[in-house]
Structures are given as structure tokens and as C-alpha cells.
Design a protein around this motif. Structure first.
Motif, PDB file in Angstrom:
ATOM      1  N   ALA A  21      -3.651   2.015 -12.726  1.00  0.00           N
ATOM      2  CA  ALA A  21      -2.771   0.705 -11.790  1.00  0.00           C
ATOM      3  C   ALA A  21      -2.262   0.231 -11.846  1.00  0.00           C
ATOM      4  O   ALA A  21      -1.185  -0.250 -11.611  1.00  0.00           O
ATOM      5  CB  ALA A  21      -4.403  -0.124 -11.550  1.00  0.00           C
ATOM      6  N   TYR A  57      -8.547   4.072  -4.701  1.00  0.00           N
ATOM      7  CA  TYR A  57      -6.903   3.878  -5.191  1.00  0.00           C
ATOM      8  C   TYR A  57      -6.649   5.987  -4.778  1.00  0.00           C
ATOM      9  O   TYR A  57      -5.965   6.726  -4.035  1.00  0.00           O
ATOM     10  CB  TYR A  57      -6.538   4.057  -6.290  1.00  0.00           C
ATOM     11  N   TRP A 113      -6.780  -2.145  -3.519  1.00  0.00           N
ATOM     12  CA  TRP A 113      -8.260  -0.809  -3.797  1.00  0.00           C
ATOM     13  C   TRP A 113      -9.256  -1.126  -5.098  1.00  0.00           C
ATOM     14  O   TRP A 113      -8.619  -2.357  -6.178  1.00  0.00           O
ATOM     15  CB  TRP A 113      -7.651   0.280  -4.365  1.00  0.00           C
ATOM     16  N   ARG A 142       0.753  -1.145   0.140  1.00  0.00           N
ATOM     17  CA  ARG A 142      -0.489  -0.080   0.116  1.00  0.00           C
ATOM     18  C   ARG A 142       0.695   1.680   0.291  1.00  0.00           C
ATOM     19  O   ARG A 142       0.513   1.836  -0.531  1.00  0.00           O
ATOM     20  CB  ARG A 142      -1.195   0.286   1.065  1.00  0.00           C
ATOM     21  N   PHE A 198      -2.978  -4.104  -7.147  1.00  0.00           N
ATOM     22  CA  PHE A 198      -2.809  -3.139  -6.638  1.00  0.00           C
ATOM     23  C   PHE A 198      -4.625  -3.755  -6.116  1.00  0.00           C
ATOM     24  O   PHE A 198      -5.345  -2.756  -5.229  1.00  0.00           O
ATOM     25  CB  PHE A 198      -2.924  -2.483  -7.908  1.00  0.00           C
TER      26      PHE A 198
END
Length: 239
Positions: free
Chosen positions: A40, A64, A58, A15, A54
Motif C-alpha cells: 500500500a 485492492y 480499500w 482510485r 489508499f
């Protein structure tokens, strides 16, 4: 360490890495609808993560985006700026008002110029009118900075044996100093000659010292401190 904790730590690291990468991308393309330009795949690749990682954190790009805004506009991003002021105030407790304000101002200005989040803040500031969420985060940033700066400026005035001159309060000094810092920083980035680091002259009756010159920001800071505060020995003047 349990498997669950190991997984949680890896998720936290992923993260942080992908938020930092998003901030880097924002910094490199501060034009147009910047947040929509962040993909992304690009974030994951730059952070050395997979696209799957990713989306494991999210749900979609909007999720995000919301966290990236919070990340970039978190007041702690400017803690280095606050700390350099605090350290300089502590280091020069017995210095004169002129010397202390000049030194603190110069260190403050230099530290802000090195802070990459200042440019990101200004990029996102441009979206405040069309994005209420952005405006709220920007307001939170400034309020958080004030909370960090007020104790530092309180300590500065204590060392100088000064207090705020009514009707000003300590939070007003923090707001005005931050506004001056931001404004001159922006101007210096595009027109450095307009914000000299050496005015080449004495200030307030102090003999000019080429070893410790007055920058425009330091001189303006001194003028603000002098006008918005008063020596405690003159408190009877305010009665």
C-alpha cells in the motif's frame, strides 16, 4: 459543483491513480507471487497519494488486489488494438484481400507490442490454476475481447465479399486470430528472428513488393482467413 460531488470525483481520481500505479508495479516485477509484492505504501507513493487515501478506498490489501485484477484484465485495456483493426478495415474498404489482410495484421501486431497490459495478462495467466478468481477474470477478458472483435471481423469479411466456411463461425475466426497474435507476440519478444517482419518473398502468386512485405503474422493471418472463409460468389459450392 457540490462538496459531495467534489469529494466523489477526488476519490475516483485517487482510485484510478492507485490502480494504474499497481499495474505499473506489476509490469516492473513479473515474477513470483507478484500480487503479494505490491504494498500500500509503495502504491500510494507512486500515485502521489497518501497511505490514508489508499485505506480510505480499500479496506485492506486483499480488497485492492481483487480490484487490481479486474482493472488489469478489463477487456477495454485492449480497445486500442481493436480500434486499429476497425480503422484499417474502414480505411481500405476497396483494397484486395491480400492488401487488406496484410495491412490489418501488421497494424494489429504493432499495436499489441505497444500495449503494456499484454505482459501483465501473461503474468497473471500463470496463476490461473491456483487462483479460481484469476481464471474467471481471464475468461472474462477473452470473452470480452471476442465480443469486441466479432463485429470488426464481420465488417472485414463483408468488405472482402466473403463468409465463414462451415463448420467455422465468426467467433472461431476471432479466437484463432487472437491466439495466433498472442503466440507470435510472445515468441517475438524472446526470439525476434523467429518471427520475421519481412519474409522476403511473394505470397499467393502476388509479386513481391519490398515496399509492402509480408510479415510472418500477416502471412499466417492471410492463410487463416483464406482457409476459414469462402468467397460469397462460391456459396453454391457449400450447398
Amino acid at each position: 459543483m457540490t462538496k459531495g460531488r467534489t469529494k466523489a470525483a477526488a476519490r475516483k481520481e485517487s482510485r484510478e491513480a492507485m490502480l494504474a500505479e499497481g499495474a505499473r508495479i506489476l509490469h516492473d516485477m513479473p515474477v513470483g507471487n507478484v500480487l503479494s509484492q505490491i504494498k500500500a505504501t509503495e502504491v500510494a507513493k507512486g500515485a502521489h497519494k497518501t497511505t490514508g487515501a489508499f485505506y480510505n478506498i480499500w479496506q485492506d490489501h486483499n480488497a485492492y488486489r481483487r480490484e487490481l485484477i479486474r482493472y488489469v484484465l478489463e477487456p477495454s485495456r485492449f480497445d486500442a488494438v481493436t480500434e486499429v483493426i476497425k480503422d484499417e478495415v474502414n480505411r481500405q474498404k476497396s483494397a484486395s484481400m491480400q492488401a487488406l489482410v496484410r495491412s490489418v495484421a501488421d497494424k494489429n501486431f504493432s499495436e499489441l507490442k505497444r500495449n503494456p497490459f499484454m505482459g501483465l495478462q501473461l503474468t497473471l495467466w500463470a496463476k490461473r490454476e491456483s487462483d479460481p478468481e484469476m481464471a474467471a477474470h481471464l475468461r472474462g477478458l477473452y470473452q470480452g475481447l471476442n465480443e469486441r472483435l466479432i463485429p470488426v471481423y464481420t465488417m472485414l469479411l463483408k468488405n472482402l465479399n466473403r463468409r465463414m466456411r462451415p463448420p467455422y463461425e465468426i467467433q472461431h475466426l476471432a479466437v484463432v486470430m487472437m491466439a495466433l497474435l498472442e503466440g507470435l507476440h510472445i515468441r517475438s519478444e524472446i526470439d525476434p528472428d523467429a518471427v520475421p517482419e519481412n519474409l522476403g518473398a511473394a505470397l499467393d502468386g502476388i509479386e513481391y513488393d519490398p515496399e509492402h512485405p509480408w510479415s510472418l503474422f500477416a502471412a499466417a493471418s492471410y492463410a487463416l482467413v483464406e482457409s476459414m472463409t469462402i468467397d460469397r460468389s462460391r456459396e453454391d459450392d457449400l450447398a
